[in-house]
Design a protein around this motif. Structure first.
Motif, PDB file in Angstrom:
ATOM      1  N   ARG A   1      48.854  12.118  37.520  1.00  0.00           N
ATOM      2  CA  ARG A   1      49.772  12.641  38.514  1.00  0.00           C
ATOM      3  C   ARG A   1      51.016  13.251  37.868  1.00  0.00           C
ATOM      4  N   ASN A   2      51.345  14.447  38.314  1.00  0.00           N
ATOM      5  CA  ASN A   2      52.507  15.193  37.823  1.00  0.00           C
ATOM      6  C   ASN A   2      52.398  15.602  36.356  1.00  0.00           C
ATOM      7  N   ARG A   3      51.242  15.290  35.744  1.00  0.00           N
ATOM      8  CA  ARG A   3      51.116  15.656  34.332  1.00  0.00           C
ATOM      9  C   ARG A   3      49.994  16.654  34.112  1.00  0.00           C
ATOM     10  N   GLY A   4      49.003  16.671  34.993  1.00  0.00           N
ATOM     11  CA  GLY A   4      47.979  17.695  34.882  1.00  0.00           C
ATOM     12  C   GLY A   4      46.594  17.174  34.567  1.00  0.00           C
ATOM     13  N   ALA A   5      45.697  18.116  34.327  1.00  0.00           N
ATOM     14  CA  ALA A   5      44.286  17.798  34.104  1.00  0.00           C
ATOM     15  C   ALA A   5      43.938  17.943  32.632  1.00  0.00           C
ATOM     16  N   PHE A   6      43.108  17.036  32.143  1.00  0.00           N
ATOM     17  CA  PHE A   6      42.678  17.055  30.752  1.00  0.00           C
ATOM     18  C   PHE A   6      41.172  16.852  30.695  1.00  0.00           C
ATOM     19  N   VAL A   7      40.546  17.485  29.711  1.00  0.00           N
ATOM     20  CA  VAL A   7      39.137  17.188  29.478  1.00  0.00           C
ATOM     21  C   VAL A   7      39.032  15.702  29.131  1.00  0.00           C
ATOM     22  N   ALA A   8      38.163  15.002  29.824  1.00  0.00           N
ATOM     23  CA  ALA A   8      38.083  13.549  29.680  1.00  0.00           C
ATOM     24  C   ALA A   8      37.739  13.157  28.250  1.00  0.00           C
ATOM     25  N   LYS A   9      38.152  11.978  27.901  1.00  0.00           N
ATOM     26  CA  LYS A   9      38.016  11.487  26.531  1.00  0.00           C
ATOM     27  C   LYS A   9      37.507  10.056  26.624  1.00  0.00           C
TER      28      LYS A   9
ATOM     29  N   GLU B   1      46.898  24.733  35.273  1.00  0.00           N
ATOM     30  CA  GLU B   1      46.354  25.354  36.474  1.00  0.00           C
ATOM     31  C   GLU B   1      46.497  26.870  36.456  1.00  0.00           C
ATOM     32  N   ASP B   2      47.670  27.386  36.140  1.00  0.00           N
ATOM     33  CA  ASP B   2      47.791  28.855  36.185  1.00  0.00           C
ATOM     34  C   ASP B   2      47.022  29.506  35.053  1.00  0.00           C
ATOM     35  N   GLU B   3      46.908  28.809  33.923  1.00  0.00           N
ATOM     36  CA  GLU B   3      46.121  29.387  32.829  1.00  0.00           C
ATOM     37  C   GLU B   3      44.668  29.565  33.265  1.00  0.00           C
ATOM     38  N   VAL B   4      44.088  28.482  33.788  1.00  0.00           N
ATOM     39  CA  VAL B   4      42.711  28.564  34.272  1.00  0.00           C
ATOM     40  C   VAL B   4      42.611  29.601  35.376  1.00  0.00           C
ATOM     41  N   GLY B   5      43.600  29.605  36.264  1.00  0.00           N
ATOM     42  CA  GLY B   5      43.594  30.564  37.365  1.00  0.00           C
ATOM     43  C   GLY B   5      43.595  31.998  36.875  1.00  0.00           C
ATOM     44  N   GLU B   6      44.408  32.289  35.863  1.00  0.00           N
ATOM     45  CA  GLU B   6      44.437  33.644  35.315  1.00  0.00           C
ATOM     46  C   GLU B   6      43.089  34.022  34.722  1.00  0.00           C
ATOM     47  N   ILE B   7      42.524  33.082  33.980  1.00  0.00           N
ATOM     48  CA  ILE B   7      41.235  33.359  33.327  1.00  0.00           C
ATOM     49  C   ILE B   7      40.171  33.753  34.341  1.00  0.00           C
ATOM     50  N   PHE B   8      40.150  33.057  35.464  1.00  0.00           N
ATOM     51  CA  PHE B   8      39.087  33.314  36.432  1.00  0.00           C
ATOM     52  C   PHE B   8      39.543  34.204  37.591  1.00  0.00           C
ATOM     53  N   GLY B   9      40.775  34.643  37.532  1.00  0.00           N
ATOM     54  CA  GLY B   9      41.247  35.566  38.551  1.00  0.00           C
ATOM     55  C   GLY B   9      41.367  34.972  39.939  1.00  0.00           C
ATOM     56  N   VAL B  10      41.796  33.730  40.004  1.00  0.00           N
ATOM     57  CA  VAL B  10      42.001  33.098  41.319  1.00  0.00           C
ATOM     58  C   VAL B  10      43.334  32.365  41.309  1.00  0.00           C
ATOM     59  N   SER B  11      43.741  31.926  42.489  1.00  0.00           N
ATOM     60  CA  SER B  11      45.008  31.213  42.583  1.00  0.00           C
ATOM     61  C   SER B  11      44.824  29.752  42.202  1.00  0.00           C
ATOM     62  N   ARG B  12      45.940  29.065  42.044  1.00  0.00           N
ATOM     63  CA  ARG B  12      45.893  27.646  41.674  1.00  0.00           C
ATOM     64  C   ARG B  12      45.141  26.820  42.705  1.00  0.00           C
ATOM     65  N   THR B  13      45.145  27.261  43.946  1.00  0.00           N
ATOM     66  CA  THR B  13      44.457  26.510  44.994  1.00  0.00           C
ATOM     67  C   THR B  13      43.009  26.207  44.596  1.00  0.00           C
ATOM     68  N   LEU B  14      42.304  27.245  44.198  1.00  0.00           N
ATOM     69  CA  LEU B  14      40.892  27.063  43.852  1.00  0.00           C
ATOM     70  C   LEU B  14      40.745  26.300  42.545  1.00  0.00           C
TER      71      LEU B  14
ATOM     72  N   MET C   1      41.680  26.916  21.155  1.00  0.00           N
ATOM     73  CA  MET C   1      41.318  28.299  21.510  1.00  0.00           C
ATOM     74  C   MET C   1      40.986  28.374  22.993  1.00  0.00           C
ATOM     75  N   PRO C   2      41.631  29.297  23.707  1.00  0.00           N
ATOM     76  CA  PRO C   2      41.332  29.417  25.133  1.00  0.00           C
ATOM     77  C   PRO C   2      39.979  30.067  25.357  1.00  0.00           C
ATOM     78  N   ILE C   3      39.452  29.812  26.539  1.00  0.00           N
ATOM     79  CA  ILE C   3      38.212  30.487  26.894  1.00  0.00           C
ATOM     80  C   ILE C   3      38.505  31.970  27.004  1.00  0.00           C
ATOM     81  N   THR C   4      37.656  32.807  26.420  1.00  0.00           N
ATOM     82  CA  THR C   4      38.012  34.212  26.236  1.00  0.00           C
ATOM     83  C   THR C   4      37.516  35.113  27.357  1.00  0.00           C
ATOM     84  N   VAL C   5      36.854  34.521  28.371  1.00  0.00           N
ATOM     85  CA  VAL C   5      36.309  35.362  29.425  1.00  0.00           C
ATOM     86  C   VAL C   5      37.350  35.583  30.510  1.00  0.00           C
ATOM     87  N   GLN C   6      37.314  36.719  31.121  1.00  0.00           N
ATOM     88  CA  GLN C   6      38.331  37.060  32.107  1.00  0.00           C
ATOM     89  C   GLN C   6      37.680  37.647  33.342  1.00  0.00           C
ATOM     90  N   ASN C   7      37.310  36.769  34.271  1.00  0.00           N
ATOM     91  CA  ASN C   7      36.647  37.219  35.484  1.00  0.00           C
ATOM     92  C   ASN C   7      37.641  37.389  36.615  1.00  0.00           C
TER      93      ASN C   7
END
Lengths: 228, 228
Positions: free
Chosen positions: B67-75, B36-49, B1-7
């Motif tokens: 690298r080249n695969r992305g970020a994951f919540v650590a396990k 990156e773009d999913e998180v970016g959309e949720i918080f209303g910022v670009s991928r840079t931030l 489930m994605p985070i439901t807040v949209q700032n």
DNA sequence: TAGGCATAAATTGTATACAATATGATTTAC
DNA sequence: GTAAATCATATTGTATACAATTTATGCCTA
């Protein structure tokens, strides 16, 4: 004096490594500003990668970033300097203990080669290199202890130690601590965990007494630092 | 489930804080991919931030970047989980000791309010919040001890502890550790430094025994993790 | 139908362009 | 002449555009 090397197509890791090395070897002074364009030109990359590198170095305590003002080689205060060695005193004796229980023959051989290099650097009066190697020696012990998280912390602490030494070292010329390292290796080889722990504790205390952490730090680079 | 807040117009610090909170409260599971773009959309910022935020969280151990695969919540692996608590056991007892010597009346009041909040969260069965507050309690003690560097390390360790608890907590429902916190505050108020140190040591041991760090971790999110 | 190959889509990596802020020089007011 | 205000420049902050890489899809072949 700017770093005189001019590479191209460097990775972020390269930039971090090269800048870190420069700081460790005291080729750039604490407080020096690291402009993004300038660093980028030197390494032949865009500001994007420079920024990543600088942020990484901020997290390891080697660089301070002030919003809208830029990145500077960190300049530990007297208090921070003390805290660095207090934290090392908390972590490293136990690390030496754990390392003694896990050391292999290969590890011992590597450590002895390492000490050889340290001696050589001191003989040739390459103070910066000797200092860096001395730090690496401590990291190597953490690696042997197989404690990844503590090793990460030590990585930061030893980096900062280099800055502390740059600022607060009492007698610049004298750098003759390799006896302690040799004794440590002996204890590790003989699996004398308690002995290794005690030696490390003493070694850190010795380092601390060679620093002048009682008086005021040297003057700030800019007046702004005084009133911030 | 994605985070439901949209700032929108969030700062990097906001993103880090919100994502960290979500992880701390177990609203996102370890192993979850953070595009990156999913998180970016949720918080209303670009991928840079977003990238900056993810890198920051990587440095604090909450996120893993491939690298080249992305970020994951650590396990955290079983070994890392043990190391987290070993490191805490090295740092926190001494921190409690130092805190006891410096505590002010205001500090005690703040800590007692903090414990109130913990109780309330437990009563209302807000397990995620209770867990976060419990971690903040430990950080607060480091703050009182006025040890910035150790405080930074603890920040990382307590963040990771939250992940460890998410993965290895034995009985999800039982969360009744606030007695230990209360006893600690009492020792701090009475300037019983040795007592505080001992209480903290015991408290961490208790936490450890409530974790199941003897067996295998739960299955990996992707098969790739198994063979990497 | 399963496996492999080619291609298309999605995602991350890096560079560039523009906006916001700070810095430094010049002018202006007193 | 000094101090404040103003403008120009330099530098950092953020968004966007393009390149490189991975991941997914569909096709072909055995």
């Amino acid at each position: 004096m700017p770093i005189t090397v001019q590479n191209s197509n460097s990775t972020v890791e390269d930039i971090v490594a090269r800048l870190t090395e420069a700081v460790h070897e005291h080729k750039v002074q604490p407080g020096t500003k690291l402009r993004e364009d300038e660093v980028g030109e030197i390494f032949g990359v865009s500001r994007t990668l420079v920024r990543q590198a600088l942020h990484t170095m901020e997290h390891s305590g080697l660089v301070t970033i002030e919003r809208n003002r830029g990145a500077f080689v960190a300049k530990p205060t007297l208090k921070e300097a003390r805290e660095v060695f207090e934290a090392r005193a908390l972590l490293e004796p136990q690390t030496a203990h754990a390392a003694a229980l896990r050391t292999t023959a290969d590890d011992i051989a590597a450590l002895e080669r390492h000490i050889e290099n340290e001696h050589r650097a001191i003989e040739r009066e390459q103070a910066g290199l000797a200092l860096k190697l001395s730090g690496d020696f401590h990291l190597e012990i953490a690696r042997i202890a197989d404690q990844k998280i503590v090793e990460g912390f030590l990585h930061q602490l030893i980096s900062r130690s280099s800055l502390v030494i740059a600022l607060y070292w009492r007698r610049r010329n004298a750098l003759c601590e390799s006896n302690a390292h040799h004794a440590l290796v002996k204890a590790l080889r003989d699996r004398q965990a308690d002995e290794a722990e005690e030696l490390m504790k003493q070694h850190l205390l010795d380092l601390l007494t060679q620093l002048d952490l009682r008086e005021r730090p040297s003057g700030p680079t800019s007046l702004r630092d005084v009133f911030s």
